[in-house]
Design a protein around this motif. Sequence first.
Motif, PDB file in Angstrom:
ATOM      1  N   MET A   1     -40.784 -15.963   7.253  1.00 51.84           N
ATOM      2  CA  MET A   1     -41.915 -16.693   7.858  1.00 51.84           C
ATOM      3  C   MET A   1     -41.532 -18.134   8.131  1.00 51.84           C
ATOM      4  SD  MET A   1     -44.986 -16.555   8.943  1.00 51.84           S
ATOM      5  CE  MET A   1     -46.429 -17.545   9.272  1.00 51.84           C
ATOM      6  N   SER A   2     -40.928 -18.760   7.087  1.00 49.60           N
ATOM      7  CA  SER A   2     -40.561 -20.160   7.211  1.00 49.60           C
ATOM      8  C   SER A   2     -39.467 -20.338   8.266  1.00 49.60           C
ATOM      9  CB  SER A   2     -40.104 -20.680   5.847  1.00 49.60           C
ATOM     10  OG  SER A   2     -39.579 -21.959   5.995  1.00 49.60           O
ATOM     11  N   ALA A   3     -38.491 -19.405   8.277  1.00 48.94           N
ATOM     12  CA  ALA A   3     -37.418 -19.476   9.272  1.00 48.94           C
ATOM     13  C   ALA A   3     -37.998 -19.292  10.667  1.00 48.94           C
ATOM     14  CB  ALA A   3     -36.368 -18.406   8.982  1.00 48.94           C
ATOM     15  N   ASP A   4     -38.990 -18.407  10.738  1.00 45.80           N
ATOM     16  CA  ASP A   4     -39.660 -18.146  12.003  1.00 45.80           C
ATOM     17  C   ASP A   4     -40.348 -19.405  12.517  1.00 45.80           C
ATOM     18  OD1 ASP A   4     -39.674 -15.816  13.476  1.00 45.80           O
ATOM     19  OD2 ASP A   4     -41.868 -15.631  13.240  1.00 45.80           O
ATOM     20  N   ILE A   5     -41.051 -20.057  11.617  1.00 49.24           N
ATOM     21  CA  ILE A   5     -41.745 -21.290  11.982  1.00 49.24           C
ATOM     22  C   ILE A   5     -40.737 -22.364  12.360  1.00 49.24           C
ATOM     23  CG2 ILE A   5     -43.222 -23.154  11.100  1.00 49.24           C
ATOM     24  CD1 ILE A   5     -44.742 -20.617  11.631  1.00 49.24           C
ATOM     25  N   HIS A   6     -39.647 -22.430  11.574  1.00 46.60           N
ATOM     26  CA  HIS A   6     -38.664 -23.477  11.853  1.00 46.60           C
ATOM     27  C   HIS A   6     -38.022 -23.317  13.226  1.00 46.60           C
ATOM     28  CE1 HIS A   6     -36.333 -26.927  10.590  1.00 46.60           C
ATOM     29  NE2 HIS A   6     -35.336 -26.382  11.267  1.00 46.60           N
ATOM     30  N   SER A   7     -37.967 -22.073  13.703  1.00 45.54           N
ATOM     31  CA  SER A   7     -37.366 -21.865  15.030  1.00 45.54           C
ATOM     32  C   SER A   7     -38.206 -22.510  16.128  1.00 45.54           C
ATOM     33  CB  SER A   7     -37.213 -20.357  15.303  1.00 45.54           C
ATOM     34  OG  SER A   7     -38.497 -19.789  15.527  1.00 45.54           O
ATOM     35  N   LEU A   8     -39.428 -22.948  15.771  1.00 49.97           N
ATOM     36  CA  LEU A   8     -40.317 -23.564  16.764  1.00 49.97           C
ATOM     37  C   LEU A   8     -40.156 -25.084  16.869  1.00 49.97           C
ATOM     38  CD1 LEU A   8     -43.743 -21.731  16.232  1.00 49.97           C
ATOM     39  CD2 LEU A   8     -42.406 -21.800  18.345  1.00 49.97           C
ATOM     40  N   VAL A   9     -39.252 -25.665  16.042  1.00 44.39           N
ATOM     41  CA  VAL A   9     -39.255 -27.132  15.992  1.00 44.39           C
ATOM     42  C   VAL A   9     -38.896 -27.784  17.340  1.00 44.39           C
ATOM     43  CG1 VAL A   9     -38.924 -27.364  13.498  1.00 44.39           C
ATOM     44  CG2 VAL A   9     -36.920 -27.247  15.021  1.00 44.39           C
ATOM     45  N   GLY A  10     -38.022 -27.132  18.115  1.00 41.73           N
ATOM     46  CA  GLY A  10     -37.680 -27.687  19.435  1.00 41.73           C
ATOM     47  C   GLY A  10     -38.890 -27.680  20.347  1.00 41.73           C
ATOM     48  N   ALA A  11     -39.551 -26.512  20.406  1.00 39.69           N
ATOM     49  CA  ALA A  11     -40.761 -26.391  21.238  1.00 39.69           C
ATOM     50  C   ALA A  11     -41.852 -27.338  20.742  1.00 39.69           C
ATOM     51  CB  ALA A  11     -41.257 -24.940  21.216  1.00 39.69           C
ATOM     52  N   PHE A  12     -41.931 -27.492  19.432  1.00 36.56           N
ATOM     53  CA  PHE A  12     -42.906 -28.397  18.832  1.00 36.56           C
ATOM     54  C   PHE A  12     -42.653 -29.832  19.290  1.00 36.56           C
ATOM     55  CE2 PHE A  12     -43.893 -31.314  15.286  1.00 36.56           C
ATOM     56  CZ  PHE A  12     -45.223 -31.017  15.039  1.00 36.56           C
ATOM     57  N   ALA A  13     -41.386 -30.260  19.251  1.00 43.39           N
ATOM     58  CA  ALA A  13     -41.047 -31.636  19.641  1.00 43.39           C
ATOM     59  C   ALA A  13     -41.306 -31.881  21.125  1.00 43.39           C
ATOM     60  CB  ALA A  13     -39.591 -31.932  19.306  1.00 43.39           C
ATOM     61  N   LEU A  14     -41.334 -30.791  21.908  1.00 38.91           N
ATOM     62  CA  LEU A  14     -41.582 -30.911  23.352  1.00 38.91           C
ATOM     63  C   LEU A  14     -43.064 -30.665  23.692  1.00 38.91           C
ATOM     64  CD1 LEU A  14     -38.439 -28.933  24.569  1.00 38.91           C
ATOM     65  CD2 LEU A  14     -38.874 -31.342  25.068  1.00 38.91           C
ATOM     66  N   ASP A  15     -43.913 -30.536  22.678  1.00 36.42           N
ATOM     67  CA  ASP A  15     -45.337 -30.211  22.878  1.00 36.42           C
ATOM     68  C   ASP A  15     -45.498 -28.913  23.663  1.00 36.42           C
ATOM     69  OD1 ASP A  15     -46.362 -32.508  21.594  1.00 36.42           O
ATOM     70  OD2 ASP A  15     -45.959 -33.708  23.368  1.00 36.42           O
ATOM     71  N   ALA A  16     -44.602 -27.969  23.406  1.00 35.95           N
ATOM     72  CA  ALA A  16     -44.632 -26.706  24.151  1.00 35.95           C
ATOM     73  C   ALA A  16     -45.188 -25.566  23.302  1.00 35.95           C
ATOM     74  CB  ALA A  16     -43.223 -26.360  24.646  1.00 35.95           C
ATOM     75  N   VAL A  17     -45.896 -25.912  22.233  1.00 38.46           N
ATOM     76  CA  VAL A  17     -46.511 -24.897  21.370  1.00 38.46           C
ATOM     77  C   VAL A  17     -48.034 -24.961  21.519  1.00 38.46           C
ATOM     78  CG1 VAL A  17     -44.655 -24.880  19.655  1.00 38.46           C
ATOM     79  CG2 VAL A  17     -46.513 -26.533  19.433  1.00 38.46           C
TER      80      VAL A  17
ATOM     81  N   GLY B 183     -37.485 -15.798  22.343  1.00 31.92           N
ATOM     82  CA  GLY B 183     -36.602 -16.292  21.280  1.00 31.92           C
ATOM     83  C   GLY B 183     -35.492 -17.174  21.841  1.00 31.92           C
ATOM     84  N   THR B 184     -34.967 -16.771  22.999  1.00 30.42           N
ATOM     85  CA  THR B 184     -33.902 -17.555  23.626  1.00 30.42           C
ATOM     86  C   THR B 184     -34.436 -18.926  24.056  1.00 30.42           C
ATOM     87  OG1 THR B 184     -33.006 -15.486  24.478  1.00 30.42           O
ATOM     88  CG2 THR B 184     -32.146 -17.515  25.457  1.00 30.42           C
ATOM     89  N   VAL B 185     -35.647 -18.937  24.597  1.00 30.11           N
ATOM     90  CA  VAL B 185     -36.235 -20.201  25.053  1.00 30.11           C
ATOM     91  C   VAL B 185     -36.435 -21.154  23.871  1.00 30.11           C
ATOM     92  CG1 VAL B 185     -38.320 -21.257  26.029  1.00 30.11           C
ATOM     93  CG2 VAL B 185     -37.306 -19.243  27.106  1.00 30.11           C
ATOM     94  N   LYS B 186     -36.977 -20.623  22.756  1.00 31.92           N
ATOM     95  CA  LYS B 186     -37.186 -21.453  21.567  1.00 31.92           C
ATOM     96  C   LYS B 186     -35.848 -22.040  21.093  1.00 31.92           C
ATOM     97  CE  LYS B 186     -39.611 -18.328  19.136  1.00 31.92           C
ATOM     98  NZ  LYS B 186     -40.321 -17.743  17.981  1.00 31.92           N
ATOM     99  N   THR B 187     -34.841 -21.171  21.036  1.00 32.95           N
ATOM    100  CA  THR B 187     -33.529 -21.615  20.550  1.00 32.95           C
ATOM    101  C   THR B 187     -32.914 -22.665  21.468  1.00 32.95           C
ATOM    102  OG1 THR B 187     -33.222 -19.387  19.691  1.00 32.95           O
ATOM    103  CG2 THR B 187     -31.276 -20.795  19.762  1.00 32.95           C
ATOM    104  N   ARG B 188     -33.008 -22.423  22.786  1.00 33.93           N
ATOM    105  CA  ARG B 188     -32.422 -23.387  23.740  1.00 33.93           C
ATOM    106  C   ARG B 188     -33.179 -24.715  23.725  1.00 33.93           C
ATOM    107  NH1 ARG B 188     -29.123 -19.557  24.038  1.00 33.93           N
ATOM    108  NH2 ARG B 188     -28.687 -20.620  22.084  1.00 33.93           N
ATOM    109  N   MET B 189     -34.493 -24.672  23.477  1.00 29.28           N
ATOM    110  CA  MET B 189     -35.244 -25.934  23.370  1.00 29.28           C
ATOM    111  C   MET B 189     -34.716 -26.738  22.195  1.00 29.28           C
ATOM    112  SD  MET B 189     -39.194 -24.985  24.251  1.00 29.28           S
ATOM    113  CE  MET B 189     -39.702 -24.806  25.971  1.00 29.28           C
ATOM    114  N   ARG B 190     -34.504 -26.041  21.091  1.00 33.06           N
ATOM    115  CA  ARG B 190     -34.043 -26.743  19.895  1.00 33.06           C
ATOM    116  C   ARG B 190     -32.613 -27.236  20.067  1.00 33.06           C
ATOM    117  NH1 ARG B 190     -32.713 -24.313  14.104  1.00 33.06           N
ATOM    118  NH2 ARG B 190     -32.329 -26.278  13.011  1.00 33.06           N
TER     119      ARG B 190
END
Lengths: 127, 206
Positions: A1-17, B183-190
């Motif tokens: 769950m935590s790893a799943d959430i952490h995978s969102l940090v890029g999208a989070f920083a881009l306000d894409a969530v 999943g690829t989009v999330k990873t590439r954003m990060r």
Amino acid sequence: MSADIHSLVGAFALDAVDDLERAAVDRHLRECDACRIEVAELREAAARLADGAWSVPPPRLRENVLAAVATTRPPLWSLRSARAPVSSSFRISVYAMSAPSPRPRACARSRSRTSWLPRTWCCAISR
Amino acid sequence: MAERGRSRRVQHLTSVPCPGPAGAVDANDLLRAVGRGDEAAFARLYDLVAPRVYGLIRRVLRDPAQAEEVAQEVLVEVWRTAARFDPAHGSATSWVFTIAHRRAVGRARSEQSSAERTVRAGAAAIDTPYDEVADEVSGRLERQQVRRCLDDLTELQRQVVTLAYYQGHSYPQVAELLKTPLGTVKTRMRDGLIRLRDCLGVEVTA
């Protein structure tokens, strides 16, 4: 769950969530110091992209913003009192009650500067 | 002498921007002063950040009138909430642009015609990641650095980052536009942002 959430940090920083995901990432960050630093750095990098969007605004925007600011009190005192211990709140409320204006130097051109005062006063006292 | 002193005082009271050397202006110091209710500091901060706040919002919303309205809301919010700024968690400019971006994205997503906008703006963005707005002012070092670092990304990293940041798309929208798995989009954003961070030399100490 935590790893799943952490995978969102890029999208989070881009306000894409969405709102739910943002709340989940916020919770995750509260529990993870390293993640907080990573997100702060990604946000900083994302914010630098604003440099690439430079566009001179119409001059009236400056006039309008400065005019709005001149009549908008920053809720500075209530914010400070929210974080400060009780004694500070008390000092703030006393200051608000006794001072004709909290910003004497800026008041030369002010007509309605004190209109915010009762609200802040109540706010400070209610804490 | 007295005349000069008086005119300087009048200038201060009417919040005319200080024409000091632009390079010497430190946004962190200005924002901290704004947090203490310093209107003159706010006017200087405005001059420093407004073109990027307005440009960013205009880029996301693609409507100059709406961008102006949202930029005003954002800049007044900066004034109201400046006391919350903590330099330990990032720079003042990042703090301001984060507010601007979030507000612009919120406005874009609340638009009724968002579905149409997504298709229209998305298609345009893939072909021309830099629109005419970016070319209104040229020769700025920061802009050149950002552009160089964006060019340094892989094609997919650059697309996902710019579609999200400049067009305000959510990651599922980006996945849809690029016909790429979520999943690829999330990873590439990060990893795109990590590469951008390293290229720009961004550091946050606390």
